[in-house]
Design an enzyme around this catalytic site. Structure first.
Site, PDB file in Angstrom:
ATOM      1  N   SER A 112      51.152   3.561-127.465  1.00  0.00           N
ATOM      2  CA  SER A 112      51.527   2.296-126.854  1.00  0.00           C
ATOM      3  C   SER A 112      52.709   2.501-125.915  1.00  0.00           C
ATOM      4  CB  SER A 112      51.892   1.271-127.932  1.00  0.00           C
ATOM      5  OG  SER A 112      52.307   0.055-127.359  1.00  0.00           O
ATOM      6  N   GLN A 117      48.242   0.190-123.612  1.00  0.00           N
ATOM      7  CA  GLN A 117      48.118   0.974-124.838  1.00  0.00           C
ATOM      8  C   GLN A 117      46.701   1.524-124.947  1.00  0.00           C
ATOM      9  OE1 GLN A 117      49.376  -1.799-127.873  1.00  0.00           O
ATOM     10  NE2 GLN A 117      47.292  -2.265-128.521  1.00  0.00           N
ATOM     11  N   LYS A 138      41.889   2.588-122.577  1.00  0.00           N
ATOM     12  CA  LYS A 138      43.243   2.173-122.195  1.00  0.00           C
ATOM     13  C   LYS A 138      43.183   0.717-121.739  1.00  0.00           C
ATOM     14  CE  LYS A 138      47.203   3.768-119.471  1.00  0.00           C
ATOM     15  NZ  LYS A 138      47.694   4.867-118.581  1.00  0.00           N
ATOM     16  N   ASP A 273      53.864  12.296-112.995  1.00  0.00           N
ATOM     17  CA  ASP A 273      54.496  11.762-114.212  1.00  0.00           C
ATOM     18  C   ASP A 273      54.369  12.804-115.322  1.00  0.00           C
ATOM     19  OD1 ASP A 273      55.864   9.922-115.705  1.00  0.00           O
ATOM     20  OD2 ASP A 273      54.134   8.676-116.176  1.00  0.00           O
TER      21      ASP A 273
END
Length: 538
Positions: A112, A117, A138, A273
Site C-alpha cells: 500500500s 495499493q 493495482k 523511481d
C-alpha cells in the site's frame, strides 16, 4: 479558492508548530535540529509534500548537504484502504463482478502507498488443470487524485511566491521545478499510462539476462486499475538473505549501473523511481543474478541535445578535460552566455582535481554532481528541470550499487556505453543515416520553399514590388531551385559513396575491388552535382 486558503492555513499551522521560521530568520527553535523538524512537518502534511521532499533531497544545487540527507529519510507511510473498496473500484472500471474476472482475488493488499495499493489475484484458467495466471491488481486510492491536485495547486502558489521574493528565485526556478514534479505525479495517477510504460520497458529489454519486466494485461487495465503479471523475487532490501544464498553483489551492482546507462543513452527511456522498494532480485543463478522491476509510474526521457551534453560532460570530466566541461555548460546555456570560459574552467579544476587523487572506484558521481553544482551556483547556473528525474535516479542507482559492492567502479561500466552512444550518434554511420532520413524531405521541400518565396514577392510583402517586375526573377528562382535540388541530391550521393568507400576500403584493401554501390553512388552524385552547379546556357 476557499479550499486553497484552508490548506494554506493548515500548512501555516504546521510551520509554526515545528518552528520552521528558523529557515527564514535563522533563530533556533525547538530541541531537534531544523532539518529533522522539516522532515517531520512534511510527513505530517501528507503524500504530495513527502514526495516533493524526496525529490528535493536529490537536488544538491538547491539544498545544503545536511538537509538533503535528512529529507532522503522521508517515508510514505499510508495505511491501506479497505479491500472491499478495491473490489468495488475494479468492478466499476471493468464492468463485471470480480468473480467473473478473476479465479481468485485477495482483498488483503500485498502493498500500500499514497497513490495506489496492490492486490494479488489469478486470471480465469484456460484449461482444466490450469490454476489461472498469477497477477497483481493495482488500484488507485479513492480520493487520491483530487487531494493531490489540490496540494499541487498550493505548491504552485508557494513556488510563485518563492520565485518572486527569494534572491536566488530566478536561478533555482521553483515554479519550473514544481511543474516538472507535478507532471510526474499526475502521470503516476494514470495507471493506463503506467501499463504503457511497463510495456515499452519490457519491449526494450525482452530476452535480456539483466532485467525482467512483467507482462501487462491491457484488457483488464483502465486509468484506475492496472493488471500485470506477478513476479516472484527477493527484495533488494533483504541483503542478508541474498548473501546467504551466495548472490554475487559485484555482478548485481555492475548490472544495475549497466541497465541505468543503457536506458538513458541507448533507449532514452528510463525507470525514474529506483528506490529499494521497487527492486527485486532473481537469484535462480546466484553467480549471475538478474533484476526484476515493478512500479512504472515515473519514467524519464531526455532531448537528444541533453543526452549529448550529458555524455560529453561525463566523458570530459573523467578525461580531465575541464575546458570542455566549461564550454559545454556555456553552449547548452546552463550558465549565462557572458560567462568567461577560462574562469569557469579554473573553478572546475580547483574543485575536481582533488577528486582524482582517489582511486577511480572511490569517485562518486553523486559527489561529482554536488561539487559541480556548488561551483556552477557561483556562475549563476540555470537549473534544468528536465534533468531532475535523471539526477535523482543516478543518485539512487549509485547509492544502491555502492551499498551492494563498496568497490564498485561505476565509470568502468558507464564509460563504454557512453562512448558507443557518441560513436553511433556522431560517427559516419549516423551521418549517412541522417542523410537517408532527411535528404528526400529536404529535396521535396526545396521547390515548395521557392514557390512560397515567389508568391511572397508577387504580393510585394515587405519589398514594395509588383507582379510585372518579378517575371524575370521568378524564372531565375525556378532555375536556381532546380539546380539547388540537383546539387543537394548530388552531395548526398557523393557523401554516401564516400562513406561506403571508406568503410569498405579497410576490408578489401584495393580501391578497384570496392563494392559496386559506391561506384554507382559516386557517378550519380558527380553528375547531379555538376548539372546543379554549372551555369545554364543563355
Amino acid at each position: 479558492m476557499f479550499g486553497r486558503s484552508a490548506r494554506l492555513w493548515v500548512i501555516w499551522r504546521v510551520v509554526q508548530r515545528y518552528g520552521l521560521r528558523e529557515f527564514v530568520d535563522g533563530r533556533p527553535r525547538g530541541d531537534q535540529p531544523r532539518e529533522v523538524r522539516l522532515r517531520l512537518a512534511l510527513e505530517e502534511l501528507g503524500p504530495v509534500f513527502i514526495k516533493f521532499g524526496q525529490a528535493l533531497s536529490t537536488r544538491p544545487d538547491i539544498l545544503p548537504p545536511e538537509l538533503a540527507l535528512e529529507l532522503a529519510k522521508l517515508q510514505d507511510r499510508v495505511p491501506p484502504f479497505p479491500g472491499d473498496d478495491a473490489r468495488r473500484i475494479v468492478e466499476t472500471s471493468l464492468g463485471k463482478p470480480v468473480d467473473q474476472l478473476f479465479n481468485e482475488f485477495d482483498e488483503v493488499p500485498l502493498a500500500s502507498a499514497s497513490v495506489a495499493q496492490v492486490h494479488t489475484a489469478r486470471l480465469k484458467p484456460q484449461a482444466p488443470d490450469d490454476p489461472g495466471f498469477a497477477v497483481v491488481v493495482k488500484v488507485l486510492r479513492p480520493g487520491a487524485e483530487a487531494a493531490i491536485r489540490k496540494d499541487i495547486e498550493v505548491l504552485r502558489a508557494l513556488a510563485a511566491l518563492a520565485e518572486t521574493l527569494h534572491p536566488e528565485g530566478r536561478r533555482i526556478q521553483p515554479r519550473a521545478v514544481v511543474e516538472e514534479y507535478a507532471k510526474s505525479l499526475i502521470d503516476e495517477m494514470d495507471l493506463m499510462r503506467e501499463g504503457a510504460n511497463c510495456a515499452l520497458l519490457r519491449r526494450n529489454w525482452l530476452g535480456s539476462p539483466l532485467i525482467y519486466h512483467p507482462l501487462v494485461f491491457f484488457d483488464y487495465t483502465r486509468a484506475d486499475v492496472l493488471v500485470m503479471e506477478r513476479i516472484y523475487g527477493i527484495s533488494i532490501r533483504e541483503l542478508e538473505r541474498l548473501r546467504e544464498m551466495g548472490v554475487s553483489f559485484q555482478v548485481l551492482a555492475e548490472r544495475g549501473v549497466e541497465i541505468f546507462f543503457k536506458q538513458v543513452f541507448r533507449d532514452n527511456f528510463f525507470h525514474a523511481d529506483m528506490h529499494p522498494g521497487n527492486i527485486f532480485v532473481d537469484a535462480a543463478n546466484p553467480a549471475v543474478p538478474a533484476y526484476l522491476a515493478v512500479d512504472f509510474g515515473i519514467v524519464g526521457t531526455l532531448t537528444p541535445q541533453d543526452q549529448r551534453y550529458l555524455a560529453e560532460n561525463f566523458l570530459a570530466f573523467f578525461n580531465r578535460d575541464y575546458r570542455r566541461v566549461a564550454e559545454l555548460h556555456v553552449e547548452s546555456e546552463w550558465i549565462p552566455a557572458g560567462t568567461r570560459v577560462e574562469e569557469f574552467e579554473s573553478a572546475i579544476r580547483t574543485v575536481c582535481e582533488p577528486i582524482f587523487g582517489k582511486p577511480i572506484k572511490d569517485i562518486s558521481f553523486g559527489f561529482f554532481l554536488l561539487r559541480l553544482f556548488q561551483i556552477a551556483r557561483r556562475f549563476k547556473y540555470q537549473v534544468q528541470p528536465q534533468l531532475v528525474l535523471l539526477q535523482k535516479t543516478l543518485l539512487q542507482v549509485e547509492g544502491l550499487g555502492r551499498q551492494l559492492y563498496p568497490e564498485l567502479d561505476l565509470w568502468k561500466t558507464a564509460k563504454p556505453i557512453m562512448e558507443d552512444w557518441m560513436k553511433n550518434r556522431l560517427g559516419p554511420g549516423a551521418m549517412l543515416a541522417r542523410v537517408r532520413r532527411e535528404g528526400p524531405h529536404v529535396a521535396e521541400m526545396l521547390p515548395e520553399l521557392a514557390n512560397q518565396a515567389i508568391k511572397r514577392l508577387e504580393r510585394g510583402e515587405g519589398l514594395g514590388l509588383g507582379v510585372r517586375s518579378l517575371d524575370p526573377l521568378k524564372a531565375e528562382m525556378r532555375r536556381n531551385s532546380q539546380r539547388q535540388m540537383r546539387a543537394t541530391l548530388g552531395a548526398a550521393c557523393l557523401l554516401g559513396a564516400a562513406v561506403v568507400a571508406v568503410s569498405a576500403a579497410a576490408g578489401v584493401g584495393r580501391w578497384l575491388d570496392l563494392p559496386w554501390p559506391s561506384w554507382i553512388l559516386g557517378a550519380l552524385g558527380a553528375w547531379l552535382a555538376w548539372s546543379g552547379l554549372r551555369e545554364p546556357r543563355g
